[in-house]
Write an enzyme that holds these catalytic residues in place. Structure first.
Site, mmCIF file in Angstrom:
data_model
loop_
_atom_site.group_PDB
_atom_site.id
_atom_site.type_symbol
_atom_site.label_atom_id
_atom_site.label_comp_id
_atom_site.label_asym_id
_atom_site.label_seq_id
_atom_site.Cartn_x
_atom_site.Cartn_y
_atom_site.Cartn_z
ATOM 1 N N ALA A 13 0.882 -1.165 0.000
ATOM 2 C CA ALA A 13 0.000 0.000 0.000
ATOM 3 C C ALA A 13 0.918 1.212 0.000
ATOM 4 O O ALA A 13 1.044 1.919 0.990
ATOM 5 C CB ALA A 13 -0.919 -0.014 1.210
ATOM 6 N N CYS A 42 -8.280 3.490 -9.318
ATOM 7 C CA CYS A 42 -8.234 4.586 -8.344
ATOM 8 C C CYS A 42 -9.639 5.020 -7.972
ATOM 9 O O CYS A 42 -10.553 4.903 -8.779
ATOM 10 C CB CYS A 42 -7.508 5.779 -8.948
#
Ligand SMILES: Cc1cc2nc3c(=O)[nH]c(=O)nc-3n(C[C@H](O)[C@H](O)[C@H](O)COP(=O)(O)OP(=O)(O)OC[C@H]3O[C@@H](n4cnc5c(N)ncnc54)[C@H](O)[C@@H]3O)c2cc1C
Ligand code: FES
Lengths: 284, 312
Positions: free
Chosen positions: B79, B139
């Site tokens: 991440a 996204c």
């Protein structure tokens, strides 16, 4: 820099849970700088998937013998068994194939010759301080404060002493040397030798405490940090720490693998450091 | 190695995707190869089929807190949070570096609104040396409740259509596997004007430290990559190849030539190597050599003769 496919020369337990591994490493003796590290591939098959970062304890060469006309260069790693990768490492034998990527990262700046130096090492954090001490004793007076939870964590004392380093040992449980935290020893030494430069490596709580002490006194400090690393070469951005002046709007992330692992303390953001670095450090 | 006659020939490795000619079908996956420079000491960048950059946004992006990575069984979670220098700094500094290589540069980019996607694409449009754009649609769409563009076929269609209008470069759309039916998003991207599709992006995952009871990543959830995801990726590439006409680039857990071959055989025209670069900076060179050797041993004169040859 390249990926070196090589072999283990020896691998021995030096204290319960701590191992010392010698690896054939042509090219390292002249290039490896104190504080640099390697990305070590434990074995070609899985697990583990990723390489593991280890500080270089020492680089050197063995004189030429009948087998080989050339002196053989090697490096040594010292590691603590903490998980899947190091568990496999401890079972490696002479001749086993391994891979090294390195030497990587920014090492220690040796500082001004003649000036007094204090090295602070907690547990496995003593590892990168050896090469540093080796270089520094040529020109400076070097004091080493060794700390750990218990006597088993105090490794390599004789090796450091052989270099001509003054060593001071403390353990949290008092099983070796002075009882208590290494930081109280540091405060005393800095009272006595206030012009010293400090070099520290160890678990994050120790580094953090050392930083506070040095910051209050305006003592120059270099720290070697640990972070979880995937690539070791600045590509994955997994290993970042927050640099001085970091804000949400103007982020200043530094890669531990390429801008570090050794940092000048003033280049880091100490307010947020604990959340950004592997909290437990290598000294568990 | 012992088949003497076939051994002599040099198999043709070149492939073509959306009008870009690649020396071979091997390129890095975005985010695992920095901006190319990081791996130049270890690997001849000119030996690659293409270079794919880290994902770029309109403004520089800070990325997430740490820990950002953790190893899992035969894989890793990350991440990173798309930390990048921003499109303008990329053009000014990173592209200037990459121009010394003959290898086509594919620039990966993303946005948090349709307009951001469009603006980044427009800024890259007249940059010489950019061979193609790879649009990351994994996204969140901040204008629409943070739903991932790539999981909402309508949002994906709209964003790709807009980008299509703002760039004349070949446009590759990178698909997320975190959907119920990937054929639907694949068709949406194709209908909106994508010249090629690449897949898969990481699978979302999570790991917990049982002693501290905390997630292993500061962001809690991360993207899973590495050998663990390869069978899923092969399956998804197989399904997408059935659904669209545009060429497909296969991605997911490739670390050996044999892995790359699986993707080519199900119909990928090229492949991207990701996590394997971290494990071995030389991985792509080894894979290219391995593909050549496989072709020689199997008597395949041109790698294109292998593509889409799955026997059912
Ligand atoms: C620049 C650098 C130099 C290092 N030098 C040494 C060294 O000289 N000797 C040594 O023993 N160790 C060193 N480490 C730490 C070493 O990399 C880890 O101990 C090792 O990766 C653990 O691998 P594992 O597979 O056994 O453990 P894993 O199964 O990966 O993890 C087991 C436990 O160790 C912790 N851990 C994993 N990686 C790290 C890490 N990088 N730092 C701190 N904790 C970690 C995990 O959080 C987990 O709790 C160094 C780390 C860095 C970044
Ligand atoms: S470990 Fe990958 S960037 Fe530092």
């Amino acid at each position: 820099m390249k990926n070196l496919k090589t072999i283990v020369l020896s691998n021995q337990e030096i204290s319960p849970g701590y191992f010392r591994m010698k690896i054939l490493a042509p090219g390292y003796n002249n290039t490896a700088k104190p504080g640099q590290f390697v990305m070590f591939r434990v074995q070609r098959s899985l697990p583990p998937l990723l390489r593991r970062p280890f500080g270089i304890f020492r680089a050197g060469f063995m004189p030429a013998d009948c087998d080989s006309m050339q002196p053989k260069e090697f490096i040594e790693l010292i590691y603590k068994v903490v998980g899947s990768g190091t568990e496999i490492m401890q079972r490696l034998h002479q001749g086993d194939p391994v891979e090294l990527l390195g030497p990587l990262g920014e090492g220690f700046d040796l500082g001004v010759a003649e000036e007094e130096k204090i090295l602070v090492g907690g547990g496995i954090g003593l590892v990168p301080l050896y090469m540093l001490a080796e270089r520094m004793v040529e020109t400076s007076r070097v004091r080493l404060l060794m700390g750990g939870r218990t006597r088993d964590d105090i490794i390599m004392v004789t090796e450091f002493e052989r270099l001509g380093v003054e060593t001071y040992v403390s353990t949290e449980d008092g099983s070796l040397g002075e009882g208590g935290m290494i930081t109280q020893v540091l405060k005393r030494k800095l009272d006595k030798f206030p012009k010293s430069t400090v070099f520290a490596c160890g678990p994050m709580p120790m580094i953090d405490a050392v930083q506070k002490i040095c910051f209050e006194r305006g003592t120059p400090l270099q720290v070697s940090l640990e972070a979880l690393m995937a690539c070791g070469v600045g590509a994955c951005l997994g290993c970042v720490v927050k640099g001085a002046g970091h804000t949400e709007v103007e982020p200043r992330y530094l890669c531990t693998c390429t801008s570090g692992p050794v940092f000048n303390a003033e280049n880091l953001d100490w307010n947020k450091i604990e959340v950004t670095v592997v909290g437990s450090g290598g000294c568990k | 190695m012992i088949k003497p006659v076939k051994n002599e020939m040099q198999p043709k490795m070149a492939v073509e995707i959306a009008g870009i000619k690649l020396k071979n079908p091997i390129m890095p996956a975005s985010g695992t190869f920095g901006y190319g420079e990081e791996y130049a000491p270890y690997l001849d960048l000119n030996s690659l089929g293409a270079i794919v950059t880290k994902g770029l946004s309109l403004k520089p992006k800070a990325g997430n807190n740490t820990p950002r990575i953790c190893e899992t069984v035969s894989g890793m979670l990350n991440a990173i949070g798309l930390q990048n220098v921003g499109v303008d700094a990329f053009i000014k500094y990173k592209m200037a570096y990459l121009e010394q290589y003959s290898t086509p540069v594919i620039v990966n980019f993303f946005g948090n609104t349709q307009d951001e996607y469009g603006e980044v694409a427009a800024r890259l449009d007249d940059v010489p040396g950019v061979a193609a754009l790879e649009m990351n649609i994994s996204c969140p769409n901040v204008k629409h409740g943070g739903i991932i563009f790539g999981t909402d076929p309508r949002a994906a269609f709209a964003a790709v259509s807009l980008v299509r209008k703002r760039t004349s470069k070949p446009l590759i759309v990178k698909l997320t596997p975190n959907v119920t039916d990937i054929q639907i998003t694949a068709r949406a991207a194709e209908d909106a004007g994508a010249d090629a599709l690449s897949l898969i992006n990481t699978l979302t995952g999570m790991a917990v430290d049982v002693k501290t009871r905390k997630p292993r990543l500061a962001n809690i959830i991360g993207g899973l990559s590495g050998p663990a995801i390869r069978p899923i990726a092969v399956r998804l590439v197989h399904q997408v190849v059935q659904a669209v006409k545009v060429p497909v680039i296969g991605i997911g857990g490739i670390s050996r030539a044999m892995d790359a071959l699986e993707f080519l055989i199900v119909g990928a025209r090229a492949v991207q190597v990701g996590t394997a670069n971290f494990v071995d900076p030389n991985a792509m060179a080894t894979i290219i050599a391995g593909l050549e050797e496989f072709c020689r041993e199997e008597g395949v004169a041109d790698i294109n003769d292998l593509i889409g040859t799955l026997e059912l």
